[in-house]
Each structure stands twice: as structure tokens, then as C-alpha cells.
Motif scaffolding. Structure first.
Motif, PDB file in Angstrom:
ATOM      1  N   TYR A  55       0.861  -1.183   0.000  1.00 39.48           N
ATOM      2  CA  TYR A  55       0.000   0.000   0.000  1.00 39.48           C
ATOM      3  C   TYR A  55       0.889   1.221   0.000  1.00 39.48           C
ATOM      4  N   HIS A  89      -8.658  -1.042   1.462  1.00 44.55           N
ATOM      5  CA  HIS A  89      -7.781  -1.935   0.701  1.00 44.55           C
ATOM      6  C   HIS A  89      -7.419  -3.205   1.469  1.00 44.55           C
ATOM      7  N   ARG A 146      -6.991   3.004   3.904  1.00 46.36           N
ATOM      8  CA  ARG A 146      -6.235   1.767   4.158  1.00 46.36           C
ATOM      9  C   ARG A 146      -7.212   0.647   4.500  1.00 46.36           C
ATOM     10  N   PHE A 181      -3.106  -6.086   3.362  1.00 44.72           N
ATOM     11  CA  PHE A 181      -3.535  -5.565   2.066  1.00 44.72           C
ATOM     12  C   PHE A 181      -3.639  -6.679   1.025  1.00 44.72           C
ATOM     13  N   HIS A 240      -3.373   7.011  -0.626  1.00 46.43           N
ATOM     14  CA  HIS A 240      -2.760   5.691  -0.740  1.00 46.43           C
ATOM     15  C   HIS A 240      -1.348   5.698  -0.137  1.00 46.43           C
TER      16      HIS A 240
END
Length: 412
Positions: A117, A189, A186, A225, A165
Motif C-alpha cells: 500500500y 484496501h 487503508r 492488504f 494511498h
């Protein structure tokens, strides 16, 4: 104005700053192959957009001309503010259904496949979202938002999403009650069960709070992630096809014609009962989760990175000049981009045919670029021909040196 084109240098500048922040803070949020895969998907998406964005613009223009209920002025500041907020509301539902319906997830999943990420993840975009995405913004045309305003606020919405991001910015207090922040994106994702399918807004988090899809990032639940069905590839072409291929496989296996049809529009993860019984899929176990990786010698990494720069430059030129190209030139340019990024993906995965694919790529470059120039009735200047010849020669020397080093390592 093409806002995204002008933003490209700033994207890469900020990625460079994030890499410096990684080193300063002793973190490791980047892996070269993963970052190149994300950036490749982004380059492929922008160049594909030259061919596909007409669908959304034409349908929007038609709806605005024939169905608009009001005449909103492009010169009114309030129209721009209204359009900016309304666009994000439409984006919320586009984004939410992109997670909840299989055919839409097949397109959107590309953005979530990275198991890292960072700011390069923001540029990881689909090339097939044009198929259905345009539908969600037609209400803006119906209420009379002028096309130039629509296109502009769409670009602003996309540009806003870049900065969220990152793992370097902590929670931002009151800001997160109204706007999307790095912390609550966050969450979006993550593949942790508690976080999945949450925080869909592009700019405003208020939609998630209103419609019950908000989830705060929890200190006791570190984000993992990625997606629950890993991509396990560095290839941007397969990244765009993976979920479509899985749905197609299950549709072929289903015995019921109704199931073959509805699988595409059912809730994400739904499978026909007979297919699920005969071909069960394991549920992910985050305790055993391991990031996909392929051991790659440093020389292979440098070569891939330098070759990718060529496609960044080419993609930027296409983005700046491509709107004036004819269809033949656009198709040839897109084909050049697609094959080149596919070859780099094979290289990053160290496929048995990677070297052969690389030689084929270098051989096709002059043919494809010459065909593009011919379709545009342009004569390549001598400097361009010499530059292409020099690039090809240097690349061939690089391939030879890498192959020679590999043989020496094997002999040792």
C-alpha cells in the motif's frame, strides 16, 4: 484540460518522496516488482482510455442534450460545487457496487490486487471499467450538469484519491468525519474480514457514514492488504483478466443455463451450488498469508525498471497527443503498449520464455512505431531512427550481459 496528464510528473515526484520517507523511517512499503505491476496497470489503463472513454462521454452528452431537467450554467460557482459533491455521491455507488456485484468487481479488482500500500497503488487502475461505469454518472446529466463540468470534477475526484494511498500519514482527527483520509482508505484496501467492503467514498466519507459502510482503522487489527483470491502475478494483462476468467470458468461448469447467466450479476463470491460442490475453494487464512514474490536478480530488476521508463514516456506522449490520432494509430499504440508491458511482466516473473519474449519485443518495436508513424502520415526524423537503433542495441547488450551472468552463476 487533461488534468491527469499534467499531474503525471507530480505523481512520480511524490512517489520518490515516499521512498525517501520509507528510508528515513526504516519502513519498507515498496517492492520493485509490485510497484512496476501497479504502474504498468496504470499506464495500460490511461492508454486504453484513449480508445474507450468515448463511450462514457457520448452517452453522457446524449443524456445531457435530451434528458436534462434543468439548464445549469458552467459559469456558476455553485454548479461546480454541486457537481463536485454529486459526482462523489455517484462515485460512492459505482464503487460500492463494484465490490458487491461480480461483473463490476471483475473490473475494479485490479485496483485492489497489490499486497502493498503506497502511492504507486493509487495509479493501479482497471482498463475495463468503461464497460459499465458510465451508467452511474447519468443522473448528473439528467439534472443538467454540463459535460465540461462533469469531466473536470471527475478528474479532480480522481486526483484527490492519489494522496490517500500511503501508510505514512496517521489518523487525522476531525478531518476523517467528512473526508476520505489515508487511514480510512487503508481499511478499504484490506482483506481482513472486519475491514472488507467498507469506506467507498472518493473524496467524502460522509456517504459511508450515512449508508452504514464506514469502518474505522483499529490499532488492534493491523491491515493486511490485497484480495482474498491473490493475483499471484506481475502481469498487467492477467491482472485485468483474472476475475473475468474465473467467472467464465464457473459459468462453463454450471449445469443450469440460468446459473450460467446470473453468475455475472450476482453478489461477489456467489457460485452455482453444483460448481461450488464439485470445485470447492478454500477460504483465506490470514494467519498463513504470504505475499506473492518471485526471486529476481538485481540485474533483472534494473533492466525491467529501465525498460518500464520507456513505456511511461510512451504512455505520457500518447496521453498528450493521442486525442488527435486516428483509430488505426490508437490501436497500434495500444498494441505496442500492451505487448511491451506484458513482456515486462513475463520478465519480472522469470518465465521460461521471458528472454525470448524480450527479444521479440525489441524486434517488434521498430515495426509497430513505424506503422504508427505511417498511419499518421508522418516521416520519422533521422534522430528518432538513430535513437531507436541505439536503444535497441543497448537493450540487446543488457540482455546478453544478464544472460551471461546467469550462466556464470549456474556454473559456479
Amino acid at each position: 484540460m487533461n488534468y491527469v496528464l499534467y499531474a503525471v510528473p507530480f505523481f512520480f515526484l511524490l512517489i520518490g518522496l515516499e521512498l525517501l520517507a520509507d528510508r528515513w523511517r526504516g519502513l519498507s512499503t515498496y517492492r520493485l516488482s509490485d510497484a512496476l505491476n501497479s504502474l504498468s496497470a496504470g499506464v495500460l489503463s490511461t492508454t486504453s482510455g484513449l480508445l474507450t472513454k468515448g463511450l462514457g462521454l457520448v452517452t453522457y452528452l446524449f443524456a445531457w442534450q435530451h434528458l436534462a431537467l434543468f439548464e445549469l450554467s458552467v459559469h456558476s460557482a455553485w454548479v461546480w460545487v454541486f457537481a463536485f459533491v454529486f459526482y462523489d455521491f455517484c462515485y460512492y455507488w459505482n464503487h460500492r457496487l463494484g465490490h458487491e456485484r461480480s461483473i463490476l468487481w471483475a473490473a475494479h479488482s485490479v485496483h485492489h490486487q497489490s499486497e502493498e500500500y503506497n502511492l504507486s497503488t493509487a495509479l493501479r487502475q482497471t482498463s475495463t471499467g468503461f464497460l459499465f461505469g458510465w451508467i452511474f454518472y447519468l443522473p448528473m446529466a439528467v439534472v443538467g450538469v454540463p459535460p465540461v463540468v462533469f469531466v473536470s470534477v471527475a478528474a479532480m475526484n480522481l486526483l484527490y484519491q492519489f494522496w490517500v494511498h500511503t501508510r505514512h500519514i496517521p489518523k487525522l482527527g476531525w478531518f476523517e468525519w467528512i473526508f476520505i483520509s489515508p487511514s480510512n482508505h487503508r481499511v478499504h484496501h484490506a482483506q481482513n474480514p472486519i475491514y472488507m467492503d467498507r469506506n467507498y467514498g472518493g473524496v467524502f466519507i460522509v456517504w459511508d457514514r450515512l449508508f452504514g459502510t464506514f469502518q474505522e482503522e483499529l490499532d488492534e487489527e493491523p491491515v493486511v492488504f490485497g484480495v482474498t483470491v491473490p493475483l499471484a502475478s506481475w502481469n498487467p494483462l492477467w491482472a485485468n483478466l483474472q476475475v473475468y476468467a474465473s467467472l467464465w470458468k464457473d459459468a462453463r461448469r454450471a449445469s443450469s443455463l440460468w446459473d450460467k447467466l446470473r453468475i455475472w450479476f450476482m453478489r461477489t463470491g456467489w457460485r452455482p451450488a453444483d460448481v461450488a460442490a464439485r470445485y470447492p475453494q478454500e477460504k483465506p487464512d490470514l494467519a498463513r498469508f504470504r505475499k506473492f514474490d518471485v526471486a529476481l536478480p538485481r540485474s533483472w530488476q534494473w533492466y525491467a525498471a529501465l525498460q518500464f521508463v520507456v513505456y511511461v514516456v510512451g504512455g505520457t506522449l500518447m496521453l498528450g497527443l493521442g486525442e488527435g490520432w486516428n483509430l488505426t494509430a490508437l490501436l497500434l499504440g495500444w498494441g505496442w503498449m500492451l505487448f511491451g508491458l506484458f513482456a515486462i511482466g513475463c520478465w519480472l516473473e522469470r518465465r521460461p520464455w521471458a528472454l525470448g519474449m524480450e527479444l521479440l519485443r525489441l524486434a517488434l518495436n521498430p515495426l509497430l512505431l513505424g506503422a504508427i508513424a505511417h498511419s499518421l502520415n508522418l516521416a520519422l526524423p533521422a534522430q528518432a531512427i538513430w535513437a531507436l537503433a541505439g536503444y535497441t542495441l543497448v537493450s540487446l547488450l543488457g540482455v546478453w550481459a544478464i544472460r551471461r551472468d546467469g550462466r556464470q552463476v549456474q556454473a559456479a
